[in-house]
Design an enzyme around this catalytic site. Structure first.
Site, PDB file in Angstrom:
ATOM      1  N   ARG A  17      37.284  34.175  49.161  1.00 28.24           N
ATOM      2  CA  ARG A  17      38.393  35.085  48.849  1.00 28.24           C
ATOM      3  C   ARG A  17      38.367  36.322  49.734  1.00 28.24           C
ATOM      4  O   ARG A  17      39.405  36.873  50.070  1.00 28.24           O
ATOM      5  CB  ARG A  17      38.358  35.482  47.383  1.00 28.24           C
ATOM      6  CG  ARG A  17      38.599  34.285  46.465  1.00 28.24           C
ATOM      7  CD  ARG A  17      38.959  34.690  45.073  1.00 28.24           C
ATOM      8  NE  ARG A  17      39.233  33.529  44.262  1.00 28.24           N
ATOM      9  CZ  ARG A  17      40.146  33.497  43.292  1.00 28.24           C
ATOM     10  NH1 ARG A  17      40.864  34.556  43.048  1.00 28.24           N
ATOM     11  NH2 ARG A  17      40.344  32.415  42.581  1.00 28.24           N
ATOM     12  N   ALA A 434      35.588  39.085  37.985  1.00 27.24           N
ATOM     13  CA  ALA A 434      35.279  40.189  38.892  1.00 27.24           C
ATOM     14  C   ALA A 434      35.490  41.546  38.219  1.00 27.24           C
ATOM     15  O   ALA A 434      34.581  42.379  38.160  1.00 27.24           O
ATOM     16  CB  ALA A 434      36.134  40.071  40.154  1.00 27.24           C
ATOM     17  N   ASP A 460      35.537  34.763  27.628  1.00 23.49           N
ATOM     18  CA  ASP A 460      35.882  34.137  28.902  1.00 23.49           C
ATOM     19  C   ASP A 460      35.475  32.676  28.798  1.00 23.49           C
ATOM     20  O   ASP A 460      34.314  32.369  28.531  1.00 23.49           O
ATOM     21  CB  ASP A 460      35.182  34.805  30.085  1.00 23.49           C
ATOM     22  CG  ASP A 460      35.818  34.434  31.424  1.00 23.49           C
ATOM     23  OD1 ASP A 460      36.063  33.225  31.642  1.00 23.49           O
ATOM     24  OD2 ASP A 460      36.073  35.333  32.234  1.00 23.49           O
ATOM     25  N   GLU A 465      31.099  29.863  39.354  1.00 20.24           N
ATOM     26  CA  GLU A 465      31.146  29.048  40.561  1.00 20.24           C
ATOM     27  C   GLU A 465      30.535  29.828  41.719  1.00 20.24           C
ATOM     28  O   GLU A 465      30.439  31.057  41.666  1.00 20.24           O
ATOM     29  CB  GLU A 465      32.592  28.673  40.898  1.00 20.24           C
ATOM     30  CG  GLU A 465      33.284  27.859  39.814  1.00 20.24           C
ATOM     31  CD  GLU A 465      34.761  27.651  40.110  1.00 20.24           C
ATOM     32  OE1 GLU A 465      35.217  28.081  41.186  1.00 20.24           O
ATOM     33  OE2 GLU A 465      35.443  27.065  39.260  1.00 20.24           O
ATOM     34  N   ARG A 471      31.845  38.529  44.424  1.00 15.06           N
ATOM     35  CA  ARG A 471      32.516  39.663  43.790  1.00 15.06           C
ATOM     36  C   ARG A 471      31.986  39.950  42.392  1.00 15.06           C
ATOM     37  O   ARG A 471      31.990  41.081  41.952  1.00 15.06           O
ATOM     38  CB  ARG A 471      34.031  39.407  43.670  1.00 15.06           C
ATOM     39  CG  ARG A 471      34.692  39.053  44.955  1.00 15.06           C
ATOM     40  CD  ARG A 471      36.126  38.612  44.804  1.00 15.06           C
ATOM     41  NE  ARG A 471      36.476  37.853  43.622  1.00 15.06           N
ATOM     42  CZ  ARG A 471      36.173  36.579  43.418  1.00 15.06           C
ATOM     43  NH1 ARG A 471      35.490  35.912  44.312  1.00 15.06           N
ATOM     44  NH2 ARG A 471      36.538  35.963  42.321  1.00 15.06           N
ATOM     45  N   LYS A 484      30.472  32.519  31.917  1.00 21.00           N
ATOM     46  CA  LYS A 484      30.555  33.886  32.437  1.00 21.00           C
ATOM     47  C   LYS A 484      30.292  34.916  31.339  1.00 21.00           C
ATOM     48  O   LYS A 484      29.565  35.886  31.559  1.00 21.00           O
ATOM     49  CB  LYS A 484      31.937  34.132  33.045  1.00 21.00           C
ATOM     50  CG  LYS A 484      32.180  33.433  34.362  1.00 21.00           C
ATOM     51  CD  LYS A 484      33.543  33.787  34.935  1.00 21.00           C
ATOM     52  CE  LYS A 484      33.758  33.112  36.288  1.00 21.00           C
ATOM     53  NZ  LYS A 484      35.079  33.441  36.856  1.00 21.00           N
ATOM     54  N   ASP A 534      43.334  37.107  35.121  1.00 23.91           N
ATOM     55  CA  ASP A 534      43.862  36.763  36.436  1.00 23.91           C
ATOM     56  C   ASP A 534      45.186  36.019  36.350  1.00 23.91           C
ATOM     57  O   ASP A 534      45.619  35.403  37.315  1.00 23.91           O
ATOM     58  CB  ASP A 534      42.845  35.929  37.229  1.00 23.91           C
ATOM     59  CG  ASP A 534      42.511  34.614  36.533  1.00 23.91           C
ATOM     60  OD1 ASP A 534      43.072  34.350  35.449  1.00 23.91           O
ATOM     61  OD2 ASP A 534      41.682  33.855  37.071  1.00 23.91           O
ATOM     62  N   ASN A 535      45.846  36.050  35.183  1.00 25.47           N
ATOM     63  CA  ASN A 535      47.150  35.407  35.094  1.00 25.47           C
ATOM     64  C   ASN A 535      48.071  36.206  34.184  1.00 25.47           C
ATOM     65  O   ASN A 535      47.644  36.849  33.222  1.00 25.47           O
ATOM     66  CB  ASN A 535      47.030  33.955  34.608  1.00 25.47           C
ATOM     67  CG  ASN A 535      46.638  33.854  33.159  1.00 25.47           C
ATOM     68  OD1 ASN A 535      47.481  33.843  32.266  1.00 25.47           O
ATOM     69  ND2 ASN A 535      45.329  33.786  32.896  1.00 25.47           N
ATOM     70  N   CYS A 590      66.115  21.499  50.160  1.00 22.54           N
ATOM     71  CA  CYS A 590      66.591  20.882  51.405  1.00 22.54           C
ATOM     72  C   CYS A 590      65.752  21.331  52.595  1.00 22.54           C
ATOM     73  O   CYS A 590      65.543  20.572  53.548  1.00 22.54           O
ATOM     74  CB  CYS A 590      68.066  21.186  51.637  1.00 22.54           C
ATOM     75  SG  CYS A 590      68.460  22.937  51.724  1.00 22.54           S
TER      76      CYS A 590
END
Length: 1008
Positions: A17, A434, A460, A465, A471, A484, A534-535, A590
């Site tokens: 990242r 993070a 969480d 990973e 981070r 986590k 994060d979303n 298209c």
């Protein structure tokens, strides 16, 4: 020290990242830079941590001072039993664990010129003033980049000296702008007009190059041309009068030109300071603080200590020293005595949030010094957060005096009473990635939730990973695969044992399906919520819960060097969901199918191809084999159901491979179909020289005429597609794959590819909303259904869908998308993208770097102090936006909650009607008529319509007699879960004037 560029490779798994923030060139420069950090209190450790995570060549620590108990307020790598030991020695082993590629040393030598010459960057956080000036002069003379920074209570400062002619290779870090050209004039000031009135986004002084220009061909090979902006759609590029006349086409691309910046030495800059403004509401403060920090250092050198907290005599001495310095600068400020004395009062304190802010900022400046990427601070930046001072307690010298506690650094600023409030708060952290890791570290240092009545709750669902390690600094390689939330809780408890037994860990995501866990009792007990998500959907959900339970919410996010913070305060501010970003701009279908003109188009096309080849067909086959009504439900759906059913047939019968050789053949035929046959058909429908009804060339503007590819086994790009497609097809069927390209070559020689002949009558979509249903004479839907094999004859047979995973380099997913995208780019003469860029776009990776994360969480925690204090005024709080690349800081008051009105009463989104007891619908309606003079015309709960004035009389009479809970269960046909104690209702109502008015929602408590 050795700086061989080949001694440090970039681990893309670890830095994935960050690479999208800095790029390979900057990372390569950083990986040969040696950094010295002087001073290992909280700020020095924070800077060292962020620089190590970023991946410099090495970090050396210098601080022989014995650690004190008050250092524990912000020094997260110090333990209580290590007080008295040298700070650098204590910190080194824990910092060394952060990144296996960055050795961490302790410097025992003195800071002589010979010693300092070993480093690219020297960062000073703790050092006597006279020694700082001496070191800075040595650095300036030897082109060693020098940074001086410190935090004192709620005040902070930073100074940069990167020498003369410092090269900035990319001032902003933004993607270079590109655009299509509609016209270029032949003139002494050639004017470029953009296609279809598309804004070019350029600024005066930018440089551009050109490709694919026809007629004025000389532009394609010319050096970058300097831009003068004439308008949003036009710009000039200098003399084009000596070039041939422009005919058509052309793409401009912005070129990042190096910029050179001169810095004064520290001694010179003190008299002629240049400031980066951190808060435009405080534009008069930088010069005052510039002098006050110098006066503070004079006080320390004279008294060998910082001013005592809240000691009036010491504060007056600092003020007098500041007054004496006014004559040393040209722009003489008018001093605010209260401001100067406040700096003196707080100077003995070190606060973790301010350490995080300046630790992130200072580390980013180190990275700029190493790499030349982004614009450095030129040359000073001062900042304060005096708004975070508590109003609920009266501070005195006695309350702020040291107690021998780990929180003495915070007590020096806020006093013992407020420390008690901090310790006894109950905060819910949603997310332990993070931002979550940084937040927990700050909370541990602050003592949030560590008191007798305090508590922390963390949730969480993710596991750790490898790419997180760059981070999410609480995690180590040995933690990969662990939860986590649990790992983070253990790590911060080790930092502050007072949190032992105070942290409750969850692994369930927040959402409607877990409201039995995060229920009324859970939220009612909380002091507030902090999002580290994060979303957007999860953020909006938590925002709704905080509005419902009237809890303050702290919101933040990062995107590369950019970060933002938002404070949501009940009955004061708008909520997070009150405003939203504009939707992402989508690529027209298209364009994707027939007329790509940018690599982003071909990557998205290849990403869709991956789903269409290796995911969706396998899913559909498995559904057909397991769901008896699959065909029936498919036929009821919109879209091309026939294609879906034909694909099921092909994957079960028509194209089902029995060997890997057949997978290779399948891939070869797909290559021919996609990159040759389809292109031939497109050119048959629209020849290169065809024109539109208006007489314009069809293949012009954004439409690029394609070229069919002739398969060549010696072309690596062609073979990449075959290898990866064959292996993924084999995976679907559980067949063993192969990567030996000689095997592929032998099999490919056996394959006979039929010659393609374009067909008449094939419709191709040209406009976005054009209907291009084909008159296909092949089998009807009934015939397709009839030839499907019976699921009973395939008992136990299943396909393995490829669930897209961008971070597994062994699964061929990104490899296939890269190959497929680049072949299509070749069709349309688009510059291909490497695997790294393809992964970034196809995987929708969010760029991230530890520096921004640290700074943003620091800003959030400065707002948390205010929430704990119970501040209620809008102007007490600040939303923030930062961009460390520019650098830019912007702060503003939160937006007030909008008000509405009914019957003369005002309300906001925070207001509601509360009703106690499970009453009948009639009683519900009567309540609003009698108590609020509102005539209820409609009642709903969730998606269920419960009552309306136009409802059939008999049905309405039945429902009016029912208890609300029974009514909801009857209409929704779902029982109310046992954990639900209150039901939300929405009503439409008329006011006393019989006008339809907006009113708050209704909360009816049905259970005690």
């Amino acid at each position: 020290m050795e700086t061989d560029e080949n001694t440090h490779t970039i681990d893309e798994g670890l830095y994935s990242r960050q690479l999208y923030v800095l790029g390979h060139e900057a990372m390569k420069k950083m990986s040969v830079a040696h950094v010295l950090v002087v001073g290992l209190k909280g700020l020095g450790v924070e800077i060292a941590k962020n620089v190590i995570l970023a991946g410099v060549k090495s970090v050396t620590l210098y601080d022989k001072t014995p650690a004190t108990i008050s250092d524990l307020s912000a020094q997260f790598y110090l333990r209580q039993d290590e007080v008295g030991q040298p700070r650098a020695q204590v910190s080194q082993p824990r910092l060394a664990e952060l990144n296996q590629y960055v050795p961490v040393h302790v410097l025992e030598d003195d800071l002589t010129e010979e010693t300092l010459k070993r480093f690219k960057v020297v960062v000073v956080t703790e050092m006597p003033w006279s020694k700082q000036l001496e070191v800075s002069e040595i650095c300036h003379a030897n082109n060693i980049h020098f940074i001086s920074t410190e935090v004192r209570g709620l005040f902070g400062r930073i100074f940069n000296d990167f020498g003369s002619k410092f090269e900035v290779i990319d001032a902003t870090g933004e993607e270079p702008l590109t655009g299509m050209v509609a016209a270029i004039t032949n003139d002494t000031e050639g004017v470029v007009t953009c296609l279809d009135e598309t804004r070019h986004g350029l600024e005066d002084g930018d440089y551009v190059t050109f490709t694919e220009v026809k007629g004025m061909d000389g532009l394609n090979s010319s050096a970058p041309r300097k831009v003068k902006v004439l308008g949003p759609y036009t710009f000039s590029i200098g003399d084009t009068s000596n070039l041939p006349e422009y005919k058509s086409g052309g793409i401009f691309a912005q070129v990042k030109m190096p910029k050179y910046v001169d810095f004064l030495s520290y001694k010179e800059a003190l008299a002629k300071p240049e400031f980066l403004i951190s808060d435009f509401a405080k534009f008069d403060r930088p010069m005052q603080l510039h002098l006050a920090f110098q006066a503070l250092q004079q006080f320390v050198e004279k008294n060998q200590r910082y001013p005592k907290p809240r000691n009036e005599q010491d504060a007056v001495e600092v003020l007098e020293l500041t007054k004496a310095l006014v004559g040393t600068v040209e722009d003489k400020p008018e001093l605010d005595e209260k401001l100067i004395k406040e700096l003196a009062y707080q100077s003995a304190g070190e606060l973790s949030p301010m350490v995080a802010v300046y630790g992130g900022l200072g580390a980013q400046e180190v990275l700029k010094a190493c790499s030349g990427k982004f614009s450095p601070i030129h040359q000073f930046m001062y900042m304060d957060s005096l708004e975070s001072m508590p109003e609920s307690v009266n501070l005195s010298e006695e309350l702020c005096a040291p107690t021998g506690s780990r929180y003495d650094g915070q007590i020096a600023v806020f006093g013992r009473e407020f420390q008690e409030k901090i310790a006894n708060t109950k905060e819910f952290l949603v997310g332990a990635g993070a931002i979550g890791c940084e937040m927990l570290k700050n909370w541990a240092m602050m003592g949030v939730g560590a008191g007798k009545d305090g508590a922390l709750f963390i949730t969480d669902m993710d596991t750790i990973e490898k790419s997180n390690l760059n981070r999410q600094f609480l995690f180590r390689p040995a933690d990969v695969g662990q939860l986590k939330s649990e790992t983070a809780a253990k790590a911060v408890t080790a930092m502050n044992p007072d949190l032992d037994g105070k942290i409750t860990v969850y692994q369930e995501r927040v959402g409607p399906d877990t409201e039995n866990i995060y229920n009324d009792e859970f939220f009612d007990a909380l002091s507030g919520v902090t999002n580290a998500l994060d979303n957007v959907e999860a953020r909006k959900y938590m925002d709704r819960r905080c509005v419902y339970y009237h809890k303050p919410l702290l919101e933040s996010g990062t995107l590369g060097t950019k970060g933002n913070t938002q404070v949501v305060i009940p009955f004061v501010t708008e909520s997070y969901s009150s405003s939203q970003d504009p939707p992402e701009k989508s690529i027209p279908i298209c364009t994707l199918k027939n007329f790509p003109n940018a690599i982003e188009h071909t990557i998205q096309w290849a990403r869709d191809l991956f789903e269409g080849f290796f995911k969706q067909p396998a899913d559909n086959v498995n559904l057909y084999l397991t769901q008896p009504n699959f065909v029936e439900s498919t036929l009821k759906q919109g879209g091309n159901q026939k294609d879906t059913l034909e694909t099921v047939y092909n994957f079960l019968v028509g194209e089902k491979p029995l060997s890997f050789a057949e997978c290779i053949a399948w891939a070869r035929f797909k290559f021919e179909e996609l990159y040759h046959n389809n292109i031939m058909q497109l050119l048959f429908n629209f020849p290169v020289d065809s024109v539109t009804s208006t007489g314009q060339l069809f293949w012009s503007g954004p439409k690029r005429a394609p070229t069919p590819l002739q398969f060549d086994p010696n072309n690596t790009a062609h073979m990449d597609f075959i290898v990866y497609a064959a292996n993924l097809h084999a995976f679907n069927y559980g067949l063993k794959g192969e990567t030996d390209r000689e095997v592929f070559r032998r099999e490919l020689e056996k394959i006979i590819v039929p010659e393609f002949k374009p067909k008449e009558g094939v419709k191709i979509q040209v406009q976005e909303n054009e209907n291009v249903d084909q008159d296909n004479p092949s089998d009807s839907i009934d015939e397709v259904v009839n030839k499907l094999p019976s699921p009973s004859t395939l008992a136990g047979f299943r396909l393995s869908p490829c669930e897209f995973e961008k971070d597994d380099d062994s699964n061929f997913h990104i490899d296939f998308i890269t190959a497929a995208s680049n072949l299509r780019a070749m069709n349309y003469d688009i510059n291909p993208a490497d695997r790294h860029k393809t992964k970034f776009i196809a995987g929708k990776i969010i760029p991230a770097i530890a520096t921004t994360t640290a700074l943003v969480t620091g800003l959030v925690c400065l707002e948390l102090y205010k929430i704990i204090d119970g501040k209620k005024k809008l102007d007490d709080y600040k939303n923030g936006f930062v961009n460390l690349a520019l650098p830019f800081f912007g702060f503003s008051e939160p937006i007030a909650a909008p008000t509405s009105e009914y019957n003369g009463k005002t309300f906001t989104l925070w207001d509601r009607f509360d009703i106690e007891g499970d009453i009948t619908l009639q009683e519900f309606i009567d309540y609003f008529k009698n108590e609020h003079k509102l005539e209820v015309t409609m009642v709903s709960s969730g998606v269920s319509m419960l009552y309306s004035f136009f409802m059939q009389k008999k049905k309405a009479e039945e429902r009016l007699k029912m208890k609300l809970s029974k009514l909801v269960e009857t209409v929704s046909k779902n029982p109310i879960p046992p954990h639900v104690k209150a039901i939300i209702f929405e009503i439409c109502a008329n006011d006393v004037d019989d006008e339809d008015v907006e009113v708050p929602y209704v909360r009816v408590k049905i259970r005690p």
